[in-house]
Scaffold this motif. Sequence first.
Motif, mmCIF file in Angstrom:
data_model
loop_
_atom_site.group_PDB
_atom_site.id
_atom_site.type_symbol
_atom_site.label_atom_id
_atom_site.label_comp_id
_atom_site.label_asym_id
_atom_site.label_seq_id
_atom_site.Cartn_x
_atom_site.Cartn_y
_atom_site.Cartn_z
ATOM 1 N N VAL A 131 45.218 45.309 38.730
ATOM 2 C CA VAL A 131 43.777 45.277 38.649
ATOM 3 C C VAL A 131 43.697 46.530 38.399
ATOM 4 C CG1 VAL A 131 41.922 45.519 39.342
ATOM 5 C CG2 VAL A 131 43.231 44.225 40.168
ATOM 6 N N VAL A 140 41.283 42.308 36.164
ATOM 7 C CA VAL A 140 42.496 41.479 36.360
ATOM 8 C C VAL A 140 43.620 41.614 35.175
ATOM 9 C CG1 VAL A 140 44.379 39.907 36.931
ATOM 10 C CG2 VAL A 140 42.221 40.157 38.718
ATOM 11 N N ALA A 153 38.600 40.662 39.960
ATOM 12 C CA ALA A 153 40.286 40.710 40.836
ATOM 13 C C ALA A 153 39.290 40.366 42.401
ATOM 14 C CB ALA A 153 39.938 42.212 41.317
#
Length: 251
Positions: A131, A140, A153
């Motif tokens: 991340v 991500v 994320a």
Amino acid sequence: MLTKRIIPCLDVTAGRVVKGVNFVELQDVGDPVAIAKQYNAEGADELVFLDITATVEKRATMIDVVERTAAEVFIPLTVGGGIQSVAEMKAMLQAGADKISLNSAAIKQPTLITDGAQKFGSQCIVVALDVKRCVTGWEVYSAGGRIATGLDAIVWAKEVEDLGAGELLVTSMDKDGTKDGYDIQLLNAITAAVSIPVIASGGCGTSQHIVDVFEETNVDAALAASIFHYGDVSIAQVKEELANNGLAVRV
């Protein structure tokens, strides 16, 4: 009270353990089997073994290294990197892994999480999230941190839990290798969003950072590499400091 876990991470490429900063500038650290044996003897609770270039190089994880490591190590071993199918998961488990870590393959084929959980149990499936901070929060990345996916994320963490993942390994790419502490804000956001265990990764530079991440977040485990690989501190010393701060650990 559940004990907090200390998990050394072995990033492996070409059969050697390496360590970098922000996922680049990799330096050779040593032989994975020898290092794994050392951490087993020192009292690590688990080991994470990641073949960090398998996806990029489009090859399978090095099963021979997994077999040799599992033969010498008697704590849970999580293996990831380049695992693309349930059949490859099975091969890794048969080689001696206890858990499978999915990252890029899960992003490309989310049903792989469900298929693995149904076949082997959710406790076997760890989804790794690499991340990086962005304007809207955290994004991500896949392929060893090389490709931005556009996935949020927090949204992705919730989705993989719903798909059957039993645990999350959350690495802050911004913190990776910097030794200036875990991303507390990120980890609090993730743990607030899911109910499955979360492993904190990225940024550990001192035993105090591990104390901090357990005191300031609800993560279940702390993963570290540099401080253990380079002998900055031993696992026993970390556990002693955790215990002195009233945190439950396996001695």
